[in-house]
Design a protein around this motif. Sequence first.
Motif, short mmCIF file in Angstrom:
data_model
loop_
_atom_site.label_atom_id
_atom_site.label_comp_id
_atom_site.label_asym_id
_atom_site.label_seq_id
_atom_site.Cartn_x
_atom_site.Cartn_y
_atom_site.Cartn_z
N ILE A 10 11.82 -18.10 52.31
CA ILE A 10 12.04 -17.58 51.07
C ILE A 10 13.50 -17.48 50.97
N ILE A 11 14.30 -16.50 51.79
CA ILE A 11 15.55 -16.19 51.71
C ILE A 11 16.41 -17.53 51.71
N GLU A 12 15.88 -18.12 52.61
CA GLU A 12 16.73 -19.08 52.99
C GLU A 12 16.86 -20.12 51.83
N ALA A 13 15.84 -20.33 51.00
CA ALA A 13 15.73 -21.12 49.62
C ALA A 13 16.50 -20.42 48.78
N GLY A 14 17.18 -19.12 48.84
CA GLY A 14 17.80 -18.49 47.92
C GLY A 14 16.80 -17.79 46.78
N ALA A 15 15.63 -17.25 47.32
CA ALA A 15 14.68 -16.96 46.38
C ALA A 15 14.43 -15.22 47.04
N TYR A 16 13.62 -14.42 46.33
CA TYR A 16 13.27 -13.06 46.76
C TYR A 16 11.62 -13.25 46.91
N PRO A 17 11.26 -12.71 48.11
CA PRO A 17 9.66 -12.64 48.29
C PRO A 17 9.18 -11.40 47.33
N SER A 18 8.33 -12.06 46.36
CA SER A 18 7.79 -11.06 45.22
C SER A 18 7.22 -9.70 45.57
N PRO A 19 6.29 -9.95 46.83
CA PRO A 19 5.42 -8.71 47.00
C PRO A 19 6.31 -7.68 47.59
N LEU A 20 7.46 -7.94 48.13
CA LEU A 20 8.36 -6.85 48.69
C LEU A 20 8.64 -5.77 47.83
N ASN A 21 8.09 -4.73 48.07
CA ASN A 21 8.48 -3.46 47.35
C ASN A 21 7.74 -3.41 46.12
N TYR A 22 6.99 -4.30 45.71
CA TYR A 22 6.17 -4.41 44.48
C TYR A 22 5.40 -3.27 44.48
N SER A 23 5.53 -1.79 43.76
CA SER A 23 4.86 -0.71 43.73
C SER A 23 4.82 -0.07 45.13
N GLY A 24 5.75 -0.42 46.04
CA GLY A 24 5.98 -0.18 47.27
C GLY A 24 5.38 -0.76 48.33
N PHE A 25 4.83 -2.01 48.18
CA PHE A 25 4.26 -3.07 49.21
C PHE A 25 5.10 -3.10 50.27
N PRO A 26 5.04 -2.86 51.38
CA PRO A 26 5.97 -2.95 52.57
C PRO A 26 6.64 -4.45 53.22
N LYS A 27 5.67 -5.37 52.93
CA LYS A 27 5.92 -6.67 53.21
C LYS A 27 6.28 -8.05 52.36
N SER A 28 6.47 -9.06 52.82
CA SER A 28 6.90 -10.06 51.94
C SER A 28 5.70 -11.11 51.82
N LEU A 29 4.50 -10.82 52.42
CA LEU A 29 3.46 -11.48 52.29
C LEU A 29 2.23 -10.80 52.62
N CYS A 30 1.01 -11.30 51.64
CA CYS A 30 -0.25 -10.55 51.78
C CYS A 30 -1.05 -11.42 52.69
N SER A 31 -1.57 -10.79 53.70
CA SER A 31 -2.41 -11.53 54.74
C SER A 31 -3.72 -10.73 55.12
N SER A 32 -4.81 -11.70 54.67
CA SER A 32 -6.13 -10.92 54.61
C SER A 32 -7.09 -11.52 55.61
N ILE A 33 -7.55 -10.87 56.54
CA ILE A 33 -8.49 -11.43 57.48
C ILE A 33 -9.93 -11.07 57.47
N ASN A 34 -10.70 -12.13 57.61
CA ASN A 34 -12.13 -11.90 57.70
C ASN A 34 -12.74 -11.05 56.28
N GLU A 35 -13.09 -9.94 56.66
CA GLU A 35 -13.75 -9.14 55.60
C GLU A 35 -12.51 -8.49 54.59
N VAL A 36 -11.35 -8.68 54.84
CA VAL A 36 -10.44 -7.97 54.16
C VAL A 36 -10.20 -9.11 52.96
N ILE A 37 -10.63 -8.74 51.77
CA ILE A 37 -10.78 -9.65 50.54
C ILE A 37 -9.39 -10.13 50.13
#
Length: 320
Positions: free
Chosen positions: A120-147
């Motif tokens: 995303i950075i290489e494309a000149g963009a900002y990863p929207s989740p990053l620090n959105y209400s304090g979210f600590p990462k650039s991606l949401c990753s939800s495994i198995n029972e995580v919705i």
Amino acid sequence: VSVLSYHQIYVMRSFVTKHVTRPRVCMNKYSSNVYGSTFPVTPHDLSPTRTVPPHIVPPPYASTGQVGNPPMVIILHDHDTIERMRASCRLARSVLDLACEHAKPGVTTDEIDKIVHEAIIEAGAYPSPLNYSGFPKSLCSSINEVICHGIPDSRPLQDGDIVSFDVSCYLNGVHGDNCGTVAVGNVDEAGIRLIKAAEEGLMAGINAVKPEGCLTSVGAAIQEVSDSYGFSSVRKYCGHGVGEQFHTPPFVKHFRNADKCTLMPGMIFTIEPMFVEGNQASITWDDNWTAATVDGGRAAQFEHTILVTDDGFEILTVTD
């Protein structure tokens, strides 16, 4: 840009919502014996939050993490904004495809977060989740029972996992948003069937979109698919308008409902159903983000950003 009054705004139940602290792990017989997950997913170590170079134009919340209340109107986007949305959504889709390509046994979700962040950075963009209400990462990753809203960490993906990646980016002043679920290695037939159903549910919801149509038709179409497969459609989280702000009206329920909102050309919103094997209710881990099923049933999610057009709809989160 014009706006349309929206008299039935209900509480936004999507990314921005915080919930009561609950136990981190749903420990019960369903996690191992009924739904195919060998072990419940548990929190692992987090790497430091990734940085964004100063030449990247960030959204307003990037430095503080503070997100204001959504507007009480539905925006009808003009030609310029729609063109910007097409570009941002194309980028979001290409990066989602990249994330899915790296979902292999032994790869950690933190490693995939790094890949997504750098692309995303290489494309000149900002990863929207990053620090959105304090979210600590650039991606949401939800495994198995995580919705949804899982935080990438040091847990390696395991053979037989299913994992959802939610990729969003802020480019030229607007957000593109999409999600997909993939099988990791050899997944059982029930897991593959869940993934297939969730994608079908998304497409059924999209095909219900038309000018002068009613937003309720989207949820009804999605629930018809979930019912036909014997799955549940999660009610706590919904689709949302998107553009210069990340989450705005209209808020799109993925189940039968009585909300009344006439769809009009120029509206842009996400449709993002989450199907689960068992009970659609959820708990939230004590990180205040990760939402998991109450009974250990696995979840699958697909999402597109949709534009209402004069003669139907356009899926914006597609590649060239």
